[in-house]
Design a protein around this motif. Structure first.
Motif, PDB file in Angstrom:
ATOM      1  N   THR A 486       0.842  -1.196   0.000  1.00 45.29           N
ATOM      2  CA  THR A 486       0.000   0.000   0.000  1.00 45.29           C
ATOM      3  C   THR A 486       0.876   1.243   0.000  1.00 45.29           C
ATOM      4  O   THR A 486       2.069   1.181   0.324  1.00 45.29           O
ATOM      5  CB  THR A 486      -0.897   0.040   1.245  1.00 45.29           C
ATOM      6  N   PHE A 487       0.279   2.381  -0.336  1.00 49.90           N
ATOM      7  CA  PHE A 487       1.013   3.642  -0.257  1.00 49.90           C
ATOM      8  C   PHE A 487       1.430   3.933   1.183  1.00 49.90           C
ATOM      9  O   PHE A 487       2.537   4.438   1.433  1.00 49.90           O
ATOM     10  CB  PHE A 487       0.164   4.786  -0.797  1.00 49.90           C
ATOM     11  N   ALA A 488       0.545   3.618   2.147  1.00 48.32           N
ATOM     12  CA  ALA A 488       0.880   3.873   3.555  1.00 48.32           C
ATOM     13  C   ALA A 488       2.110   3.080   3.969  1.00 48.32           C
ATOM     14  O   ALA A 488       2.995   3.588   4.672  1.00 48.32           O
ATOM     15  CB  ALA A 488      -0.312   3.529   4.446  1.00 48.32           C
ATOM     16  N   SER A 489       2.193   1.838   3.516  1.00 49.99           N
ATOM     17  CA  SER A 489       3.328   1.006   3.873  1.00 49.99           C
ATOM     18  C   SER A 489       4.590   1.450   3.144  1.00 49.99           C
ATOM     19  O   SER A 489       5.705   1.344   3.672  1.00 49.99           O
ATOM     20  CB  SER A 489       3.035  -0.457   3.569  1.00 49.99           C
ATOM     21  N   MET A 490       4.426   1.949   1.937  1.00 51.22           N
ATOM     22  CA  MET A 490       5.569   2.518   1.217  1.00 51.22           C
ATOM     23  C   MET A 490       6.170   3.676   2.012  1.00 51.22           C
ATOM     24  O   MET A 490       7.398   3.794   2.146  1.00 51.22           O
ATOM     25  CB  MET A 490       5.101   2.974  -0.159  1.00 51.22           C
ATOM     26  N   ALA A 491       5.300   4.514   2.575  1.00 50.12           N
ATOM     27  CA  ALA A 491       5.784   5.648   3.371  1.00 50.12           C
ATOM     28  C   ALA A 491       6.431   5.179   4.666  1.00 50.12           C
ATOM     29  O   ALA A 491       7.457   5.730   5.090  1.00 50.12           O
ATOM     30  CB  ALA A 491       4.629   6.601   3.667  1.00 50.12           C
ATOM     31  N   GLU A 492       5.850   4.163   5.320  1.00 54.99           N
ATOM     32  CA  GLU A 492       6.451   3.692   6.566  1.00 54.99           C
ATOM     33  C   GLU A 492       7.797   3.022   6.278  1.00 54.99           C
ATOM     34  O   GLU A 492       8.741   3.122   7.090  1.00 54.99           O
ATOM     35  CB  GLU A 492       5.512   2.756   7.316  1.00 54.99           C
ATOM     36  N   PHE A 524       2.508  -0.225  -7.437  1.00 51.40           N
ATOM     37  CA  PHE A 524       3.719  -0.852  -7.960  1.00 51.40           C
ATOM     38  C   PHE A 524       4.575   0.147  -8.737  1.00 51.40           C
ATOM     39  O   PHE A 524       5.801   0.212  -8.560  1.00 51.40           O
ATOM     40  CB  PHE A 524       3.366  -2.044  -8.845  1.00 51.40           C
ATOM     41  N   LYS A 525       3.960   0.938  -9.592  1.00 55.52           N
ATOM     42  CA  LYS A 525       4.731   1.861 -10.432  1.00 55.52           C
ATOM     43  C   LYS A 525       5.369   2.976  -9.596  1.00 55.52           C
ATOM     44  O   LYS A 525       6.520   3.351  -9.831  1.00 55.52           O
ATOM     45  CB  LYS A 525       3.828   2.420 -11.534  1.00 55.52           C
ATOM     46  N   ARG A 526       4.637   3.506  -8.629  1.00 54.78           N
ATOM     47  CA  ARG A 526       5.218   4.547  -7.772  1.00 54.78           C
ATOM     48  C   ARG A 526       6.339   3.973  -6.913  1.00 54.78           C
ATOM     49  O   ARG A 526       7.379   4.619  -6.715  1.00 54.78           O
ATOM     50  CB  ARG A 526       4.137   5.171  -6.900  1.00 54.78           C
ATOM     51  N   TRP A 527       6.140   2.760  -6.424  1.00 56.57           N
ATOM     52  CA  TRP A 527       7.156   2.138  -5.584  1.00 56.57           C
ATOM     53  C   TRP A 527       8.399   1.784  -6.412  1.00 56.57           C
ATOM     54  O   TRP A 527       9.534   1.823  -5.928  1.00 56.57           O
ATOM     55  CB  TRP A 527       6.603   0.883  -4.907  1.00 56.57           C
ATOM     56  N   ARG A 621       0.580   8.966  -3.692  1.00 58.76           N
ATOM     57  CA  ARG A 621      -0.854   9.104  -3.971  1.00 58.76           C
ATOM     58  C   ARG A 621      -1.171   8.582  -5.359  1.00 58.76           C
ATOM     59  O   ARG A 621      -0.384   8.710  -6.292  1.00 58.76           O
ATOM     60  CB  ARG A 621      -1.258  10.568  -3.867  1.00 58.76           C
ATOM     61  N   ALA A 622      -2.358   8.007  -5.468  1.00 58.69           N
ATOM     62  CA  ALA A 622      -2.774   7.453  -6.753  1.00 58.69           C
ATOM     63  C   ALA A 622      -2.949   8.530  -7.815  1.00 58.69           C
ATOM     64  O   ALA A 622      -2.763   8.272  -9.012  1.00 58.69           O
ATOM     65  CB  ALA A 622      -4.075   6.667  -6.578  1.00 58.69           C
ATOM     66  N   ASP A 623      -3.309   9.765  -7.388  1.00 59.08           N
ATOM     67  CA  ASP A 623      -3.525  10.830  -8.369  1.00 59.08           C
ATOM     68  C   ASP A 623      -2.236  11.507  -8.813  1.00 59.08           C
ATOM     69  O   ASP A 623      -2.257  12.425  -9.632  1.00 59.08           O
ATOM     70  CB  ASP A 623      -4.512  11.869  -7.839  1.00 59.08           C
ATOM     71  N   GLY A 624      -1.081  11.066  -8.285  1.00 58.83           N
ATOM     72  CA  GLY A 624       0.200  11.585  -8.734  1.00 58.83           C
ATOM     73  C   GLY A 624       0.634  12.882  -8.091  1.00 58.83           C
ATOM     74  O   GLY A 624       1.691  13.420  -8.453  1.00 58.83           O
ATOM     75  N   ARG A 625      -0.132  13.402  -7.153  1.00 59.92           N
ATOM     76  CA  ARG A 625       0.265  14.664  -6.524  1.00 59.92           C
ATOM     77  C   ARG A 625       1.333  14.408  -5.471  1.00 59.92           C
ATOM     78  O   ARG A 625       1.230  13.492  -4.656  1.00 59.92           O
ATOM     79  CB  ARG A 625      -0.939  15.370  -5.902  1.00 59.92           C
ATOM     80  N   TYR A 654       2.649  14.444 -10.975  1.00 55.43           N
ATOM     81  CA  TYR A 654       3.616  13.741 -11.816  1.00 55.43           C
ATOM     82  C   TYR A 654       2.981  12.476 -12.395  1.00 55.43           C
ATOM     83  O   TYR A 654       2.252  11.757 -11.710  1.00 55.43           O
ATOM     84  CB  TYR A 654       4.855  13.360 -11.007  1.00 55.43           C
ATOM     85  N   GLY A 655       3.308  12.201 -13.657  1.00 57.46           N
ATOM     86  CA  GLY A 655       2.928  10.933 -14.251  1.00 57.46           C
ATOM     87  C   GLY A 655       3.750   9.803 -13.670  1.00 57.46           C
ATOM     88  O   GLY A 655       4.732  10.022 -12.931  1.00 57.46           O
ATOM     89  N   PHE A 656       3.371   8.562 -14.028  1.00 60.21           N
ATOM     90  CA  PHE A 656       4.085   7.413 -13.481  1.00 60.21           C
ATOM     91  C   PHE A 656       5.543   7.362 -13.941  1.00 60.21           C
ATOM     92  O   PHE A 656       6.357   6.690 -13.310  1.00 60.21           O
ATOM     93  CB  PHE A 656       3.374   6.113 -13.880  1.00 60.21           C
ATOM     94  N   ASP A 657       5.870   8.063 -15.013  1.00 64.22           N
ATOM     95  CA  ASP A 657       7.239   8.039 -15.522  1.00 64.22           C
ATOM     96  C   ASP A 657       8.114   9.119 -14.895  1.00 64.22           C
ATOM     97  O   ASP A 657       9.228   9.355 -15.350  1.00 64.22           O
ATOM     98  CB  ASP A 657       7.243   8.189 -17.045  1.00 64.22           C
ATOM     99  N   SER A 658       7.631   9.759 -13.833  1.00 62.63           N
ATOM    100  CA  SER A 658       8.400  10.829 -13.219  1.00 62.63           C
ATOM    101  C   SER A 658       8.072  10.910 -11.734  1.00 62.63           C
ATOM    102  O   SER A 658       7.197  10.202 -11.216  1.00 62.63           O
ATOM    103  CB  SER A 658       8.106  12.172 -13.903  1.00 62.63           C
ATOM    104  N   LEU A 659       8.789  11.759 -11.050  1.00 62.28           N
ATOM    105  CA  LEU A 659       8.583  12.067  -9.631  1.00 62.28           C
ATOM    106  C   LEU A 659       9.466  13.265  -9.328  1.00 62.28           C
ATOM    107  O   LEU A 659      10.324  13.630 -10.145  1.00 62.28           O
ATOM    108  CB  LEU A 659       8.934  10.878  -8.726  1.00 62.28           C
TER     109      LEU A 659
END
Length: 750
Positions: A486-492, A524-527, A621-625, A654-659
């Motif tokens: 999850t995103f929460a676990s990615m942050a932790e 997956f893509k953000r991680w 975040r799923a919306d890329g912000r 940001y799109g999935f190809d950036s951050l």
């Protein structure tokens, strides 16, 4: 552990002996010993029935002062002990007439009051960093008759506390209770796999509590203006380490406890795992490798997780013959595809393993106080535990792993090492079971790492370890353990890695996409972007595969982009690895490490610096912000060239190809050719790219054997090289010039 009930009272049954004043001081062999009765001595008879606290000061290294607090000193020292690299400089001891005693090491001084209430101030120059105040030290007995020693060091109004191992809660530890006790608790609880009884502050000092058993910290909780630490028993040893910056504190701490080893270049590339409980054989593994190659996804290491061995046989280090009838041949075939091989191990020996009977017969398994092999059924049925305090057991265990190296294995994932009994057992060397609980991870990882180092011709080694304690940074790499998808676990997970970085660990990784469950494609893509901008990068899960095409086609493109990006950063990452090895400064750095005086940066825990030049803010975040903080100056996005200014917070999509991936102003970043795998040759296709380089700026940097100097003066950027005849380029924005005779010049607009 708390001992008081509010400010005025102790908890029921608790009594606390506190030093009240100094009775006598002795100096000998570089040490200063203070004898402090627990009540004032007004007449000779007051010394009767009066406990005395003994406090000894010494200095193992310059700018470091050791403090040992003791009540009774007659106990047997059973060990183990953290290794301390001592240089033992001569302290300067001074006592002005009628004044306090000054015990100094380098720029750090302990000022011990000799009149009035017990007080010890730790100073740098005339500045008090922290203090042991009249009620700080205590020899404690609780209602069950257990004994503890505690210390409380003062916290300044704006002081922040960091470190204490890989902890997944808030990065700043103020307001937290932290028990340093290794546990297999995942990444979503207050438990931790890697407990390190060391904290640093942004107030110029750090504190290392040199006890491998349970150390309990109350960071502004027992008393909100103090950091308390306590241990069971009759003595407490700690070291105050002067900075003044967090970087310098880490450098001095790792000089005491050990610096991270170098790791091979290939370990920086992408690792792909079978995952944990998935079905796989050689055909499955080959299909993964072929699938990565067909999609032009750079892969460096393939990892076999637990079920390369037969179920109920972990660990016997024998390939499951039903799935892998020809291990050596299989490994040779896989390595022809250009990958290194890692396999999963742990230090537990299941009862059905042939090694159990062998280890029992030889006396290499931990025994109970009754003389039986210690066993339980958690994890593996009837499992025992290798006794790494026995040198012969270490050699025996290593000999089993050497067979795998001879077959073609390159690295080991040293999993577990936390579920170690703390009572009712006897260790070969007589160690205290409570002290061995955390320290076991050190012996386990050291055994495997040293085997790899001795077997490799270049002396380099790499493991993937989960458990650790102080000093464990010497045996890299460590990963963050079992996280959810999850995103929460990615942050932790990120918070855990940043906390570990501030505990002396130079390298760190995590399971891209999360371990438990299956991530949705967005997670997956953000991680993946985050994972490939970490020091080490691994695709690994529990019950589902982590090959990118299992999610969607865009996941393949994202993996390809960021895997290639990381390979192109290898000249830079190699520099950072050398810095971690030489000075103990981690590759992934919390903002406070680079910007300790920026009040906007010290509390940031959702971003980090990759080295000192690249700021990375993973998208959660799923919306890329993404909301991210840029310190002072104009920062340049490494992928788009966008320029944003600080100090301020920004919010961008940001799109999935950036951050958010921003280059610090005044940087010259070495970019490599970014081929298929991490290369040892970091001069191949080298481009030196300058970002926001102002007149008068000058940078010296090393890339492999070459030394480069870059300077801007009167609008002209000039770079020169020594130690290489290889071609290289100099770049600013879209302007590129090739070097001629090891010199490159760019005239820039004002």
């Amino acid at each position: 552990m708390k001992f008081t009930d509010g400010y005025w009272q102790t908890l029921p049954g608790v009594s606390i002996l506190k030093p009240r004043a100094v009775d006598q001081i002795e100096t000998a062999e570089g040490k200063l010993t203070v004898f402090a009765p627990t009540s004032p001595l007004r007449r000779r008879g007051d010394s009767l029935n009066r406990p005395v606290i003994t406090v000894t000061f010494d200095t193992p290294a310059e700018d470091v002062i050791g403090v040992r607090i003791e009540h009774f000193t007659g106990g047997r020292d059973r060990g183990p002990h953290f290794m301390i690299n001592r240089t033992d400089p001569a302290p300067v001891i001074d006592q002005p007439d009628g004044g306090p005693v000054m015990f100094s090491s380098g720029r750090l001084t302990a000022r011990i009051a000799t009149e009035g209430d017990w007080t010890v101030d730790f100073l740098a120059g005339d500045t008090v960093l922290t203090s042991s105040t009249p009620n700080s030290v205590g020899a404690i007995t609780d209602g069950a008759g257990r004994h503890f020693i505690r210390e409380q060091l003062s916290l300044g109004i704006d002081d922040h506390v960091y470190g204490l191992g890989e902890r997944f809660g808030p990065l700043i530890k103020n307001g937290q209770t932290v028990d340093c006790w290794n546990a297999d608790g995942g990444t979503a609880t207050e438990q931790a796999y890697k407990n390190v009884p060391f904290y640093l502050t942004d107030a110029g000092y750090g504190v290392f509590v040199a006890h491998p058993d349970l150390v309990s910290f109350e960071v502004g909780t027992e008393v909100v203006s103090r950091t308390q630490f306590s241990v069971a028993g009759q003595s407490l040893q700690y070291y105050v380490i002067y900075g003044p910056t967090p970087k310098e504190i880490l450098t001095k701490y790792t000089a005491l406890t050990g610096r991270p080893a170098r790791v091979p270049a290939w370990s920086y590339g992408l690792w792909l795992s079978t995952s944990f409980t998935t079905d796989y054989d050689e055909r499955t593994v080959s299909s993964f490798l072929d699938g990565m190659a067909e999609r032009e996804l750079p892969l460096s290491v393939f990892h076999f997780d637990c079920f390369w061995m037969r179920q109920f046989h972990w660990c016997d280090f024998i390939w499951d013959p039903a799935m892998f009838p020809d291990p050596a041949g299989m490994l040779e075939r896989l390595k022809q595809k250009g990958v290194r091989i890692s396999v999963w191990i742990n230090p537990y020996i299941a009862q059905r393993s042939a090694l159990f009977a062998e280890g029992k017969e030889l006396g290499f398994l931990v025994r109970t106080t009754e003389g039986d092999v210690w066993q339980w059924d958690l994890w593996q049925a009837g499992m025992g535990l290798v006794d790494f305090t026995n040198p012969d057991a270490r050699d025996w265990y290593a000999s089993k792993l050497k067979v795998l190296l001879d077959q073609g294995v390159d690295a080991f994932k040293t999993d577990f090492g936390e579920r170690i009994p703390s009572e009712g057992v006897v260790w070969h060397d007589g160690s205290d079971p409570a002290r061995m609980h955390n320290y076991y991870a050190q012996l386990y990882n050291e055994c495997v790492f040293e085997l790899l180092r001795s077997e490799r011709g270049d002396g380099e080694a790499v493991i993937f370890a989960r458990s650790a304690t102080a000093g464990g940074q010497q045996f890299p790499v460590h990963w963050g353990g079992d996280c959810e998808s999850t995103f929460a676990s990615m942050a932790e997970s990120l918070r855990g890695g940043l906390s570990l970085a501030l505990s002396g660990f130079g390298y760190w990784s995590h399971d891209i996409g999360g371990f438990e469950g299956t991530p949705d494609p967005a997670v997956f893509k953000r991680w993946t972007a985050f994972g490939l901008l970490s020091s080490h990068s691994r695709l690994h899960g529990s019950s589902s595969y982590r090959v990118p095409w299992a999610f969607d086609e865009e996941a393949v493109e994202v993996t390809r982009k960021f895997a290639r990006l990381k390979l192109s950063l290898m000249p830079y990452l190699a520099q950072l690895g050398e810095e971690a090895h030489a000075s103990g400064i981690p590759i992934m750095r919390p903002m406070v490490l680079e910007f300790p005086h920026d009040r906007g940066a010290v509390a940031v825990q959702t971003q980090y610096l990759l080295g000192d030049r690249l700021l990375v803010a993973p998208v959660f975040r799923a919306d890329g912000r993404a909301d991210f903080y840029l310190p002072e100056g104009t920062w340049t996005h490494a992928l788009t060239g966008e320029r944003l200014s600080g100090p301020r917070w920004h919010s961008e999509v940001y799109g999935f190809d950036s951050l958010p991936l921003f280059v610090r102003p005044g940087t010259v970043l070495p970019w490599g050719a970014g081929r298929d795998r991490p290369a040892d040759d970091h001069l191949d296709g080298l481009t030196l790219q300058a970002y926001e380089f102002a007149d008068g700026d000058q940078v010296e940097l090393e890339v492999g054997p070459a030394r480069f100097s870059v300077r801007r003066e009167q609008g002209t950027l000039t770079a020169t090289a020594r130690g290489t005849d290889r071609p290289w380029r100099l770049r600013v924005g879209d302007r590129v010039v090739a070097a001629s005779e090891n010199r490159a010049v760019l005239d820039l607009p004002g």
